[in-house]
Write a protein that holds these residues in place. Structure first.
Motif, PDB file in Angstrom:
ATOM      1  N   GLU A  72       0.865  -1.172   0.000  1.00 40.57           N
ATOM      2  CA  GLU A  72       0.000   0.000   0.000  1.00 40.57           C
ATOM      3  C   GLU A  72       0.905   1.226   0.000  1.00 40.57           C
ATOM      4  O   GLU A  72       1.965   1.209   0.627  1.00 40.57           O
ATOM      5  CB  GLU A  72      -0.884   0.027   1.247  1.00 40.57           C
ATOM      6  N   SER A  73       0.505   2.265  -0.702  1.00 43.00           N
ATOM      7  CA  SER A  73       1.279   3.500  -0.751  1.00 43.00           C
ATOM      8  C   SER A  73       0.406   4.682  -0.363  1.00 43.00           C
ATOM      9  O   SER A  73      -0.781   4.722  -0.707  1.00 43.00           O
ATOM     10  CB  SER A  73       1.837   3.749  -2.156  1.00 43.00           C
ATOM     11  N   VAL A  74       1.015   5.631   0.324  1.00 39.87           N
ATOM     12  CA  VAL A  74       0.365   6.893   0.655  1.00 39.87           C
ATOM     13  C   VAL A  74       1.290   8.003   0.175  1.00 39.87           C
ATOM     14  O   VAL A  74       2.493   7.976   0.436  1.00 39.87           O
ATOM     15  CB  VAL A  74       0.120   7.034   2.177  1.00 39.87           C
ATOM     16  N   ILE A  75       0.709   8.953  -0.544  1.00 39.57           N
ATOM     17  CA  ILE A  75       1.449  10.115  -1.023  1.00 39.57           C
ATOM     18  C   ILE A  75       0.793  11.353  -0.427  1.00 39.57           C
ATOM     19  O   ILE A  75      -0.423  11.527  -0.533  1.00 39.57           O
ATOM     20  CB  ILE A  75       1.410  10.189  -2.563  1.00 39.57           C
ATOM     21  N   PHE A  76       1.602  12.199   0.203  1.00 36.27           N
ATOM     22  CA  PHE A  76       1.118  13.467   0.737  1.00 36.27           C
ATOM     23  C   PHE A  76       1.739  14.578  -0.096  1.00 36.27           C
ATOM     24  O   PHE A  76       2.970  14.672  -0.214  1.00 36.27           O
ATOM     25  CB  PHE A  76       1.515  13.629   2.211  1.00 36.27           C
ATOM     26  N   VAL A  77       0.909  15.406  -0.709  1.00 33.63           N
ATOM     27  CA  VAL A  77       1.388  16.469  -1.586  1.00 33.63           C
ATOM     28  C   VAL A  77       1.758  17.689  -0.742  1.00 33.63           C
ATOM     29  O   VAL A  77       0.909  18.266  -0.052  1.00 33.63           O
ATOM     30  CB  VAL A  77       0.329  16.844  -2.646  1.00 33.63           C
ATOM     31  N   LEU A  78       3.029  18.061  -0.823  1.00 32.52           N
ATOM     32  CA  LEU A  78       3.503  19.267  -0.130  1.00 32.52           C
ATOM     33  C   LEU A  78       3.308  20.512  -0.987  1.00 32.52           C
ATOM     34  O   LEU A  78       2.787  21.523  -0.533  1.00 32.52           O
ATOM     35  CB  LEU A  78       4.994  19.136   0.214  1.00 32.52           C
TER      36      LEU A  78
END
Length: 160
Positions: A72-78
């Motif tokens: 599973e992957s989580v990407i948080f956009v800065l």
């Protein structure tokens, strides 16, 4: 090396680790147009079930179609504008901006895109394992083909 505190639980002296933002490790899989740095992994902190780091994606850069197996992957956009395409022909699309999270379930064919032709996309990336699992899917004809940058490195092979 002997433990200087053999009578105490190890977590008392080796429990929480702080990785400073200017001490990230670029010694991780790299992709032209994308710069990854590891913060949390097995080599740096002994993590067994998680990888976390940052990625900066150049304007207009796109990956080839791929999935990450059971991870599973989580990407948080800065900063910037992320576009994700997914599906059997990448027929689904969503965009995310600063402060947004993106969740990529296991085995989902997808393509990451920096949707801003004039600015880098900066994100924090977290994966549910330390393994660099990437399964390229060259036989999918995507709705939006990779153009400026293909995802090619020792782990991510050219789709041709």
């Amino acid at each position: 090396m002997t433990d200087p505190h053999p009578d105490e639980p190890r977590w008392k002296h080796d429990g929480v680790r702080v990785i400073k933002g200017d001490q990230l490790d670029p010694n991780t899989a790299q992709t032209p147009g994308m710069f990854r740095q590891a913060a949390i992994n097995h080599a740096r902190v002994g993590a067994q079930k998680i990888w976390a780091g940052t990625v900066t994606i150049e304007p207009d850069a796109k990956t080839g179609v791929h999935h990450h197996g059971a991870l599973e992957s989580v990407i948080f956009v800065l900063r910037g504008k992320a576009r994700m395409r997914w599906g059997e022909r990448l027929e689904f699309v969503a965009e995310a901006g600063p402060g947004d999270f993106i969740f990529v379930p296991p085995y989902v064919p997808h393509q990451e895109i920096n949707a801003d032709p004039g600015a880098p996309l900066e994100c924090v990336l977290v994966r549910s394992d330390n393994e660099a699992v990437v399964v390229n899917i060259p036989d999918i004809e995507p709705v939006e083909k990779p153009e400026t940058v293909l995802w090619i490195d020792p782990i991510h092979r050219h789709p041709a």
